[in-house]
Design a protein around this motif. Structure first.
Motif, mmCIF file in Angstrom:
data_model
loop_
_atom_site.group_PDB
_atom_site.id
_atom_site.type_symbol
_atom_site.label_atom_id
_atom_site.label_comp_id
_atom_site.label_asym_id
_atom_site.label_seq_id
_atom_site.Cartn_x
_atom_site.Cartn_y
_atom_site.Cartn_z
ATOM 1 N N ILE A 10 0.814 -1.107 0.015
ATOM 2 C CA ILE A 10 -0.193 -0.060 0.012
ATOM 3 C C ILE A 10 0.848 1.192 0.205
ATOM 4 C CG2 ILE A 10 -1.512 1.514 1.149
ATOM 5 C CD1 ILE A 10 -2.775 -1.383 2.224
ATOM 6 N N THR A 11 1.977 1.444 0.631
ATOM 7 C CA THR A 11 2.847 2.391 0.916
ATOM 8 C C THR A 11 3.513 2.485 -0.450
ATOM 9 O OG1 THR A 11 3.387 1.951 3.308
ATOM 10 C CG2 THR A 11 5.178 3.441 1.936
ATOM 11 N N LEU A 12 3.790 1.328 -1.176
ATOM 12 C CA LEU A 12 4.615 1.540 -2.453
ATOM 13 C C LEU A 12 3.402 2.209 -3.548
ATOM 14 C CD1 LEU A 12 6.553 0.623 -4.978
ATOM 15 C CD2 LEU A 12 5.171 -1.572 -4.915
ATOM 16 N N GLY A 13 2.104 1.787 -3.490
ATOM 17 C CA GLY A 13 1.270 2.158 -4.446
ATOM 18 C C GLY A 13 1.183 3.759 -4.223
ATOM 19 N N VAL A 14 0.773 4.222 -3.044
ATOM 20 C CA VAL A 14 0.707 5.676 -2.609
ATOM 21 C C VAL A 14 1.873 6.394 -3.114
ATOM 22 C CG1 VAL A 14 0.527 7.232 -0.945
ATOM 23 C CG2 VAL A 14 -0.959 5.206 -0.923
ATOM 24 N N VAL A 15 3.089 5.879 -2.832
ATOM 25 C CA VAL A 15 4.279 6.574 -2.844
ATOM 26 C C VAL A 15 4.678 6.648 -4.604
ATOM 27 C CG1 VAL A 15 6.676 6.775 -2.758
ATOM 28 C CG2 VAL A 15 5.533 6.372 -0.856
ATOM 29 N N ASP A 32 14.628 8.328 -10.704
ATOM 30 C CA ASP A 32 14.315 8.627 -9.182
ATOM 31 C C ASP A 32 13.023 8.466 -8.453
ATOM 32 O OD1 ASP A 32 16.951 9.796 -9.267
ATOM 33 O OD2 ASP A 32 16.194 12.103 -9.687
ATOM 34 N N ALA A 33 11.953 8.550 -9.479
ATOM 35 C CA ALA A 33 10.596 7.997 -9.026
ATOM 36 C C ALA A 33 10.612 6.584 -8.693
ATOM 37 C CB ALA A 33 9.458 8.500 -9.950
ATOM 38 N N LYS A 34 11.063 5.815 -9.644
ATOM 39 C CA LYS A 34 11.051 4.449 -9.490
ATOM 40 C C LYS A 34 11.591 3.948 -8.245
ATOM 41 C CE LYS A 34 12.232 4.021 -13.798
ATOM 42 N NZ LYS A 34 12.633 3.497 -15.065
ATOM 43 N N TYR A 35 13.131 4.645 -8.286
ATOM 44 C CA TYR A 35 13.859 4.216 -7.078
ATOM 45 C C TYR A 35 13.299 4.365 -5.711
ATOM 46 C CZ TYR A 35 18.582 3.951 -4.583
ATOM 47 O OH TYR A 35 19.674 3.633 -3.826
ATOM 48 N N SER A 37 10.285 5.002 -5.037
ATOM 49 C CA SER A 37 9.050 3.795 -4.913
ATOM 50 C C SER A 37 9.405 2.815 -4.357
ATOM 51 C CB SER A 37 8.499 3.891 -6.168
ATOM 52 O OG SER A 37 7.762 4.926 -6.423
ATOM 53 N N VAL A 38 10.443 1.986 -4.715
ATOM 54 C CA VAL A 38 11.026 0.750 -4.548
ATOM 55 C C VAL A 38 11.500 0.900 -3.003
ATOM 56 C CG1 VAL A 38 12.904 -0.848 -4.871
ATOM 57 C CG2 VAL A 38 11.683 -0.162 -6.609
ATOM 58 N N VAL A 39 12.416 1.794 -2.837
ATOM 59 C CA VAL A 39 12.862 2.025 -1.220
ATOM 60 C C VAL A 39 11.612 2.289 -0.264
ATOM 61 C CG1 VAL A 39 14.226 3.520 0.364
ATOM 62 C CG2 VAL A 39 14.904 2.907 -1.815
ATOM 63 N N ALA A 40 10.489 2.771 -0.762
ATOM 64 C CA ALA A 40 9.136 2.993 0.094
ATOM 65 C C ALA A 40 8.720 1.525 0.062
ATOM 66 C CB ALA A 40 8.288 3.961 -0.862
ATOM 67 N N LEU A 41 8.668 0.804 -0.805
ATOM 68 C CA LEU A 41 8.115 -0.684 -0.623
ATOM 69 C C LEU A 41 9.015 -1.368 0.868
ATOM 70 C CD1 LEU A 41 6.706 -3.130 -1.358
ATOM 71 C CD2 LEU A 41 8.570 -3.657 -3.013
ATOM 72 N N TRP A 42 10.163 -1.002 0.661
ATOM 73 C CA TRP A 42 11.174 -1.525 1.786
ATOM 74 C C TRP A 42 10.969 -0.774 3.019
ATOM 75 C CZ3 TRP A 42 16.995 -0.069 2.085
ATOM 76 C CH2 TRP A 42 17.736 -0.638 3.018
ATOM 77 N N MET A 43 10.474 0.349 3.198
ATOM 78 C CA MET A 43 10.444 1.186 4.440
ATOM 79 C C MET A 43 9.068 0.891 5.118
ATOM 80 S SD MET A 43 13.225 2.755 4.948
ATOM 81 C CE MET A 43 14.584 2.692 4.020
ATOM 82 N N GLY A 44 8.093 0.658 4.188
ATOM 83 C CA GLY A 44 6.500 0.503 4.840
ATOM 84 C C GLY A 44 6.262 1.550 5.589
ATOM 85 N N PHE A 45 4.933 1.443 6.089
ATOM 86 C CA PHE A 45 4.205 2.761 6.538
ATOM 87 C C PHE A 45 4.908 3.446 7.539
ATOM 88 C CE2 PHE A 45 0.823 4.749 9.204
ATOM 89 C CZ PHE A 45 0.728 5.583 8.259
#
Length: 141
Positions: A10-15, A32-35, A37-45
């Motif tokens: 969900i965090t990935l989708g929003v970010v 940068d947008a893709k990178y 987003s992928v790090v956001a997937l790793w970080m979580g909410f």
């Protein structure tokens, strides 16, 4: 578990949606947008908020360094360009190896080489690394 996985996606989708908007408005590059987003997937909410703050601070620092050193980049770029041109005169086969180095109609010109953007991927990586160490310290590993 499963809740953390769902939380991360969900965090990935929003970010990713926010990053698409930033890309379309030319604030972020596509990479940068893709990178980010992928790090956001790793970080979580909850982890995404300190990551954004740390990345923003790192990006601001990078921008300040870039502004301060910008005149030096120009001189360094000029010296490198002169060096490459001299080297290509001595060793002409290098024109075939270095794509865009001056072979063809652009030989001797360098209008297309001037950097116009700040590499924000460095700030994203800095934010991810700091968050990793921060998480390890909090978890006591």
């Amino acid at each position: 578990g499963l809740n953390e996985l769902i939380n991360s996606f969900i965090t990935l989708g929003v970010v990713f949606l926010v990053c698409i908007v930033l890309f379309l408005t030319k604030i972020f590059g596509a990479g940068d947008a893709k990178y980010f987003s992928v790090v956001a997937l790793w970080m979580g909410f909850p982890g995404i908020f300190p990551f954004v703050i740390i990345t923003s601070l790192a990006g601001g620092g990078l921008a300040l360094m870039y502004l301060v050193a910008q005149s030096h980049f120009g001189r360094l770029s000029d010296l490198m360009w002169i060096f490459i041109q001299k080297l290509e005169k001595r060793l002409p086969f290098l024109e075939l190896i270095w794509i865009g180095s001056g072979a063809g109609p652009e030989k001797g010109k360098r209008e297309h080489i001037k950097p116009k953007t700040i590499p924000y991927g460095v700030a994203i990586a800095t934010g991810a690394i700091v968050m990793t160490f921060f998480t390890l310290i909090i978890e006591g590993r």
